[in-house]
Design an enzyme around this catalytic site. Sequence first.
Site, PDB file in Angstrom:
ATOM      1  CG  ASN A  98      25.928  55.634 -50.359  1.00 30.91           C
ATOM      2  OD1 ASN A  98      25.683  55.304 -49.204  1.00 30.91           O
ATOM      3  ND2 ASN A  98      25.136  56.434 -51.057  1.00 30.91           N
ATOM      4  CB  SER A 149      23.089  46.895 -44.041  1.00 26.77           C
ATOM      5  OG  SER A 149      22.011  46.821 -43.116  1.00 26.77           O
ATOM      6  CE1 TYR A 172      19.599  47.521 -48.174  1.00 26.34           C
ATOM      7  CE2 TYR A 172      19.632  46.746 -45.901  1.00 26.34           C
ATOM      8  CZ  TYR A 172      19.990  47.680 -46.855  1.00 26.34           C
ATOM      9  OH  TYR A 172      20.761  48.758 -46.504  1.00 26.34           O
ATOM     10  CB  ALA A 175      22.085  42.293 -51.400  1.00 26.66           C
ATOM     11  CE  LYS A 176      23.300  47.473 -48.487  1.00 24.32           C
ATOM     12  NZ  LYS A 176      24.186  48.407 -49.224  1.00 24.32           N
TER      13      LYS A 176
END
Length: 264
Positions: A98, A149, A172, A175-176
């Site tokens: 998480n 995400s 971000y 990466a997600k």
Amino acid sequence: MPSLKELFCLKNKLALVTGGAGYLGTEITWTLAELAGNLIIASRDTDKCQRLCQEIKSKFAEIQVNVMQLDLTSRQSIKETFNIINDQFGGLDILVNNAGASIKNSFESISDDDWDYDIELNINSVFRCVKAAWPGLKKNKGVILNIGSMYGHVAPDYRNYTGNLHANPPSYGAAKAGVIQFTKYLASFLALDGIRVNCISPGPFPTPATQKDEEFVCRLSACNPLNRIGRPYEIKGAIALLCSDASSYMTGQNICIDGGWAAW
């Protein structure tokens, strides 16, 4: 044939939640506790984890709750933490990847170091935790749940991110997206070990501090059919499903909890 209550029960199962005392991590941890799972709350901020640990113990005295310090930017920390878990606890039944964050940047302002930090924390750490937890998960025929995400599969609308306060860094979402694909890869190759791997992709769940900017919240809300931001508890149903035997024939899936954002 098991009952619905039995399918959702995590009694005698051991789950680790990285960032388990954070904004969404707290709801994940409570969900697993409500399903009678034993817990390891792992984070760099052990004080926050200890407070949550005491709250859970006061309500669910029958489950075991442990706190472990884990720095996901340190390979040594990850290795040592999972060595302890595999040696002392016999490995995990459930791993929830998480923890995640990013340095506020635009494409223009992001540096190589900022990019590397965000990638290290949001995707490299997921790989390393899975690799380190794998022996125990294999022995226990466990479950992995990754937290992605909506920005792993849709682009941020630049009109929502004016100025530097709510900048959305390119690192971000990249990466997600990797987390979502890695979930599918693992679901394929770890099926041989009896391990199921799924992902959820939360949509707009801004923190309380961010919610103070009402104009920004209105912009986010207007981007989904339900016309509002998410409440942290609204991820609990998907968490319960994917961490339990209620999803025993599901693997390689990414469930979007985004108010319908990606449907438009």
